[in-house]
Design an enzyme around this catalytic site. Structure first.
Site, short mmCIF file in Angstrom:
data_model
loop_
_atom_site.label_atom_id
_atom_site.label_comp_id
_atom_site.label_asym_id
_atom_site.label_seq_id
_atom_site.Cartn_x
_atom_site.Cartn_y
_atom_site.Cartn_z
N GLN A 230 0.82 -1.22 0.00
CA GLN A 230 0.00 0.00 0.00
C GLN A 230 0.86 1.26 0.00
OE1 GLN A 230 -2.57 -1.63 3.38
NE2 GLN A 230 -4.06 -0.40 2.24
N LEU B 215 -7.67 1.22 3.51
CA LEU B 215 -7.14 2.57 3.28
C LEU B 215 -6.86 2.82 1.80
CD1 LEU B 215 -4.70 2.97 6.32
CD2 LEU B 215 -6.94 4.04 6.02
#
Ligand code: ZN
Length: 190
Positions: A51, A90
């Site tokens: 990420q 997220l």
């Protein structure tokens, strides 16, 4: 400043399996610090290295005030119990969809210094560990949904202001049939 930008759904790095960590060096410890600080800045329950655009098998977690990280995690499930509840990511901001996960998990791996560690998770921590470990395999929680859930999710994603139609994302069908490894981090803060 160690808060880093988070890669969003549609970025190919989120669909790429990460490599095992081999060198437990200064770089790794910087990565762990970046993961924890970025996760906490975003109010997330977990964050995996892909990420942040880094293809290494490490993630951080922050669940019920238990904050930590694990490197090269290998999951096992002590029983058959399942849970179902809202999960988010997220990298897919603002989207929360009920996702089935295993209720209990044991993750064996290492800390940033290369010492063996074991993380025993139940409930939300178990959900987090399954979600983050999925990230290391290029799997997103959307892949864990049934057809109706996936359709609902894609509709919400296409309507999201961050969604870039020029980089159409892919959703995999049943990444691991039977759901041996769960995906999906629910994020507590957003
Ligand atoms: Zn996620």
């Amino acid at each position: 400043m160690t808060v880093q930008p988070i890669r969003l759904f549609g970025d190919p790095v989120l669909r790429t399996a990460a490599d095992d960590v081999v060198d437990f060096d200064k770089e790794l410890r910087k990565l762990v610090k970046d993961l924890i600080e970025t996760m906490q800045d975003e109010g997330g329950a977990g964050l995996a290295a892909p990420q942040l655009g880094v293809g290494l098998r490490v993630f951080s977690f922050d669940v019920d005030d238990v904050v930590g990280h694990i490197v090269n995690p290998v999951l096992s499930f002590p029983d058959e119990e399942e849970q179902d509840g809202p999960e988010g990511c997220l990298s897919i901001p603002g989207i929360y969809i009920d996702t089935k996960r295993r209720q209990n998990v044991v993750a064996n791996g290492f800390n940033e210094f290369g010492d063996p560690v074991q993380l025993v998770g139940t409930g939300l921590m178990s959900r987090c560990v399954q979600h983050e470990t999925d990230h290391l395999d290029g799997v997103l929680f959307l892949d864990r949904l049934d057809a109706a859930g996936r359709k609902d999710a894609m509709k919400q994603i296409r309507a999201a202001e961050w969604y870039d139609a020029a980089k159409p994302p892919t959703v995999k069908e049943n990444p691991h049939a039977g759901g041996i490894f769960g995906a999906g981090l629910f994020s507590s803060g957003r």
